[in-house]
Write an enzyme that holds these catalytic residues in place. Structure first.
Site, PDB file in Angstrom:
ATOM      1  N   HIS A  53      32.747  37.034  44.169  1.00 19.34           N
ATOM      2  CA  HIS A  53      31.853  36.303  44.986  1.00 19.34           C
ATOM      3  C   HIS A  53      31.726  35.041  44.435  1.00 19.34           C
ATOM      4  O   HIS A  53      32.574  34.633  43.489  1.00 19.34           O
ATOM      5  CB  HIS A  53      30.531  37.103  44.955  1.00 19.34           C
ATOM      6  CG  HIS A  53      30.116  36.972  43.459  1.00 19.34           C
ATOM      7  ND1 HIS A  53      30.515  37.571  42.428  1.00 19.34           N
ATOM      8  CD2 HIS A  53      29.153  35.833  42.715  1.00 19.34           C
ATOM      9  CE1 HIS A  53      29.824  37.508  41.188  1.00 19.34           C
ATOM     10  NE2 HIS A  53      28.923  36.400  41.550  1.00 19.34           N
ATOM     11  N   HIS A 138      33.079  27.709  42.688  1.00 17.47           N
ATOM     12  CA  HIS A 138      34.375  28.472  42.405  1.00 17.47           C
ATOM     13  C   HIS A 138      34.132  29.971  42.183  1.00 17.47           C
ATOM     14  O   HIS A 138      32.979  30.518  42.623  1.00 17.47           O
ATOM     15  CB  HIS A 138      34.554  28.282  40.600  1.00 17.47           C
ATOM     16  CG  HIS A 138      33.557  28.960  39.878  1.00 17.47           C
ATOM     17  ND1 HIS A 138      32.306  28.211  39.581  1.00 17.47           N
ATOM     18  CD2 HIS A 138      33.520  29.946  38.902  1.00 17.47           C
ATOM     19  CE1 HIS A 138      31.436  29.048  38.868  1.00 17.47           C
ATOM     20  NE2 HIS A 138      32.271  29.963  38.370  1.00 17.47           N
TER      21      HIS A 138
END
Length: 196
Positions: A53, A138
């Site tokens: 995620h 990220h």
């Protein structure tokens, strides 16, 4: 303030974060990278595909009575954004290239994710959360107990120094992270459709 009915089943504190789940095709691309890590690096603990995620905001331990307030603020956030595209690629590490503890894949959204994070921060400040201003785009793919083979990690970074996939961000979620001996289990408490 009473908790909304949809959250009533929770009676203890939860470990919550706000995040964006990844599409299955992107998880498959990342799984290939993780497989090469498993083969070459003993110290690695890869993130399971179902847990991949983009974290927008980590909330920490949250009491039952506060979940409804968070939900209300996130519903305000979703109204201010439309769906947008992001590209995924280029491997990096935290805290630096010499003492690696986390390996991640970069996300490029032309500032859209940062704006989404900033609005989440702005809304949650009004109910007592601290504004952090340390968001980086990220996806964490692996963690290391000790410094891995830096030569191999450098080759991996060179190999994936490019865009490997892209997808459209259409929603974000409030997620409960249940810590277990075999690793965290993520459960969506609510999903917020952008523009909804």
């Amino acid at each position: 303030m009473e908790v909304r009915g949809k959250f009533i089943r929770y009676f203890i504190k939860m470990r919550l974060f706000v995040g964006i789940k990844l599409p299955d095709n992107l998880k498959e691309e990342i799984r290939k990278i993780e497989a090469s890590l498993r083969k070459k690096v003993r110290e690695v603990k890869v993130v399971s595909p179902e847990n991949l995620h983009i974290t927008l905001k980590f909330l920490g331990e949250v009491g039952e009575k506060d979940v409804g307030n968070i939900d209300e603020k996130l519903n305000e956030v979703k109204k201010k954004f439309s769906s947008f595209d992001v590209s995924i690629g280029k491997i990096g590490s935290f805290p630096d290239d010499k003492k690696i503890r986390v390996l991640w894949i970069g996300v490029e959204s032309h500032g859209k994710l940062k704006k989404l994070n900033s609005e989440i921060e702005r809304q949650l400040v009004t109910i007592g959360y601290k504004e952090e201003n340390r968001f980086t785009e990220h996806i964490t793919i692996a963690r290391f107990k000790s410094t891995p083979d830096l030569g191999f990690i450098e080759k991996l970074k060179e190999k994936y120094n490019m865009v490997i996939s892209s997808f459209k961000v259409e929603n974000f979620s409030l997620i409960n992270s249940k810590l277990t001996k075999s690793g965290p289990i993520y459960e969506d408490l609510e999903t917020y459709k952008l523009g909804g």
